[in-house]
Design a protein around this motif. Sequence first.
Motif, PDB file in Angstrom:
ATOM      1  N   ALA A 287      15.873   2.130   7.725  1.00 43.26           N
ATOM      2  CA  ALA A 287      14.948   2.109   8.868  1.00 43.26           C
ATOM      3  C   ALA A 287      13.560   2.630   8.503  1.00 43.26           C
ATOM      4  N   ALA A 288      13.491   3.585   7.581  1.00 46.98           N
ATOM      5  CA  ALA A 288      12.198   4.217   7.311  1.00 46.98           C
ATOM      6  C   ALA A 288      11.455   3.596   6.130  1.00 46.98           C
ATOM      7  N   LEU A 289      12.015   2.520   5.550  1.00 42.42           N
ATOM      8  CA  LEU A 289      11.331   1.920   4.396  1.00 42.42           C
ATOM      9  C   LEU A 289      10.572   0.669   4.830  1.00 42.42           C
ATOM     10  N   PRO A 290       9.272   0.633   4.555  1.00 42.49           N
ATOM     11  CA  PRO A 290       8.456  -0.494   5.004  1.00 42.49           C
ATOM     12  C   PRO A 290       8.614  -1.712   4.091  1.00 42.49           C
ATOM     13  N   HIS A 291       8.015  -2.829   4.546  1.00 40.33           N
ATOM     14  CA  HIS A 291       7.921  -4.002   3.675  1.00 40.33           C
ATOM     15  C   HIS A 291       6.789  -3.706   2.679  1.00 40.33           C
ATOM     16  N   VAL A 292       7.038  -3.850   1.398  1.00 44.08           N
ATOM     17  CA  VAL A 292       5.953  -3.621   0.423  1.00 44.08           C
ATOM     18  C   VAL A 292       5.920  -4.763  -0.586  1.00 44.08           C
ATOM     19  N   ASP A 293       4.749  -4.926  -1.200  1.00 47.08           N
ATOM     20  CA  ASP A 293       4.614  -5.920  -2.264  1.00 47.08           C
ATOM     21  C   ASP A 293       4.731  -5.225  -3.613  1.00 47.08           C
ATOM     22  N   ILE A 294       5.224  -5.973  -4.579  1.00 47.59           N
ATOM     23  CA  ILE A 294       5.403  -5.383  -5.901  1.00 47.59           C
ATOM     24  C   ILE A 294       4.051  -5.281  -6.630  1.00 47.59           C
ATOM     25  N   THR A 295       3.805  -4.112  -7.215  1.00 49.25           N
ATOM     26  CA  THR A 295       2.694  -3.992  -8.178  1.00 49.25           C
ATOM     27  C   THR A 295       3.146  -2.935  -9.168  1.00 49.25           C
ATOM     28  N   LYS A 296       2.389  -2.793 -10.239  1.00 52.50           N
ATOM     29  CA  LYS A 296       2.730  -1.762 -11.214  1.00 52.50           C
ATOM     30  C   LYS A 296       2.244  -0.415 -10.681  1.00 52.50           C
ATOM     31  N   PRO A 297       3.156   0.545 -10.478  1.00 55.34           N
ATOM     32  CA  PRO A 297       2.698   1.839  -9.952  1.00 55.34           C
ATOM     33  C   PRO A 297       2.000   2.663 -11.035  1.00 55.34           C
ATOM     34  N   GLN A 298       1.077   3.505 -10.613  1.00 53.87           N
ATOM     35  CA  GLN A 298       0.335   4.346 -11.559  1.00 53.87           C
ATOM     36  C   GLN A 298       1.252   5.317 -12.291  1.00 53.87           C
ATOM     37  N   ARG A 299       2.185   5.880 -11.547  1.00 52.92           N
ATOM     38  CA  ARG A 299       3.092   6.881 -12.116  1.00 52.92           C
ATOM     39  C   ARG A 299       4.543   6.522 -11.806  1.00 52.92           C
ATOM     40  N   VAL A 300       5.461   7.090 -12.567  1.00 55.75           N
ATOM     41  CA  VAL A 300       6.883   6.852 -12.272  1.00 55.75           C
ATOM     42  C   VAL A 300       7.277   7.653 -11.033  1.00 55.75           C
ATOM     43  N   VAL A 301       6.820   8.908 -10.981  1.00 46.70           N
ATOM     44  CA  VAL A 301       7.170   9.751  -9.830  1.00 46.70           C
ATOM     45  C   VAL A 301       6.205   9.450  -8.694  1.00 46.70           C
ATOM     46  N   GLY A 302       6.700   8.757  -7.683  1.00 48.46           N
ATOM     47  CA  GLY A 302       5.846   8.404  -6.557  1.00 48.46           C
ATOM     48  C   GLY A 302       5.650   9.584  -5.625  1.00 48.46           C
ATOM     49  N   THR A 303       4.450   9.678  -5.016  1.00 53.59           N
ATOM     50  CA  THR A 303       4.194  10.782  -4.083  1.00 53.59           C
ATOM     51  C   THR A 303       4.045  10.270  -2.656  1.00 53.59           C
ATOM     52  N   ASN A 304       4.409   9.007  -2.454  1.00 50.86           N
ATOM     53  CA  ASN A 304       4.525   8.487  -1.088  1.00 50.86           C
ATOM     54  C   ASN A 304       5.612   7.411  -1.108  1.00 50.86           C
ATOM     55  N   THR A 305       6.044   6.992   0.085  1.00 53.51           N
ATOM     56  CA  THR A 305       7.197   6.085   0.172  1.00 53.51           C
ATOM     57  C   THR A 305       6.962   4.780  -0.575  1.00 53.51           C
ATOM     58  N   VAL A 306       5.800   4.203  -0.344  1.00 54.12           N
ATOM     59  CA  VAL A 306       5.519   2.905  -0.966  1.00 54.12           C
ATOM     60  C   VAL A 306       5.529   3.029  -2.489  1.00 54.12           C
ATOM     61  N   ALA A 307       4.876   4.068  -2.997  1.00 50.87           N
ATOM     62  CA  ALA A 307       4.833   4.265  -4.455  1.00 50.87           C
ATOM     63  C   ALA A 307       6.236   4.504  -5.025  1.00 50.87           C
ATOM     64  N   CYS A 308       7.066   5.217  -4.279  1.00 51.58           N
ATOM     65  CA  CYS A 308       8.450   5.459  -4.728  1.00 51.58           C
ATOM     66  C   CYS A 308       9.216   4.143  -4.813  1.00 51.58           C
TER      67      CYS A 308
END
Length: 258
Positions: free
Chosen positions: A166-187
């Motif tokens: 329920a709490a995970l949004p729709h997101v598009d794939i991109t290369k994240p800056q870091r492995v450890v995400g500091t927000n939901t989308v980055a995670c």
Amino acid sequence: MLLCIDCGNTNTVFSIWDGEKFLCTFRTSTHHARTSDAYFTWFSTLLNHHRIEPDITDVIISSTVPRVVFNLRVFSDQYYGVRPYVVGKPDCLLPQQPRVDQGTTVGPDRIVNAAGAFDRHGGNLIVVDFGTATTFDVAGRDGAYVGGVIAPGVNLSLEALHMAAAALPHVDITKPQRVVGTNTVACMQSGIFWGYIGLIKEICARIKEERDQDMKIIATGGLAPLFAQTEDLFDVIEPDLTMHGLTVIHKYNKENDN
Ligand SMILES: Nc1ncnc2c1ncn2[C@@H]1O[C@H](COP(=O)(O)OP(=O)(O)O)[C@@H](O)[C@H]1O
Ligand SMILES: CC(C)(COP(=O)(O)O)[C@@H](O)C(=O)NCCC(=O)O
Ligand SMILES: [K+]
């Protein structure tokens, strides 16, 4: 001229091959209910827009969605007077027969990928195709499809997270800056992006180990460049591989008077 139609579970692609090059490539979403007239309206509008007046004499179809084939056959017959070759049907010859368990069906796109890649690179290779599913299609020394791997597609995996939590949004794939995400989308992006890098590496390494051979790895599909940014995963990226495979199978049928 040859009209090549590659129908995947998400998108359907039409390309016209003039014997030397592809004149144009048009993409629409896959809908099993689309009629032959609707295909023609869409296709002829784009051809007019690009001022292309093709003389279509042949049609070849690969479809991972069996239900769309009927309307595509009608489209081909009604508008071009052509009986299409449909990959996987008995009346479409294949340069090499797939070597798989008896009674099993192989996605026609995978047979086409193996044929296209063999034509360009010779045998012993892995095609990684980023579609609705991510497939690894293995071609043997003689270019025959000998099996592979089916993993969930990149967007399908992201969509699955969104659908189930329920709490995970729709997101598009991109290369994240870091492995450890500091927000939901980055995670979420990290999980899919780095998870996929690992999946591709591990599966290709294990295929090579199992077959005890070094194998060329060819990637196709829109997301191949995204994953190739980070590491040397593929020997080559060929966005038109499936379309090329369709021209190879068509040529083989013509050469064999089919
Ligand atoms: N260039 C691209 N950038 C981002 N996503 C893409 C790109 N190309 C394809 N995709 C995504 O990959 C998925 C499958 O695409 P596609 O190759 O058309 O699949 P199929 O052949 O199974 O119909 C879709 O969800 C689409 O949104
Ligand atoms: C694995 C697939 C779903 C991939 O399809 P796509 O992602 O191109 O839409 C398709 O090739 C398929 O339905 N295959 C049948 C089973 C098999 O190839 O073993
Ligand atoms: K595919």
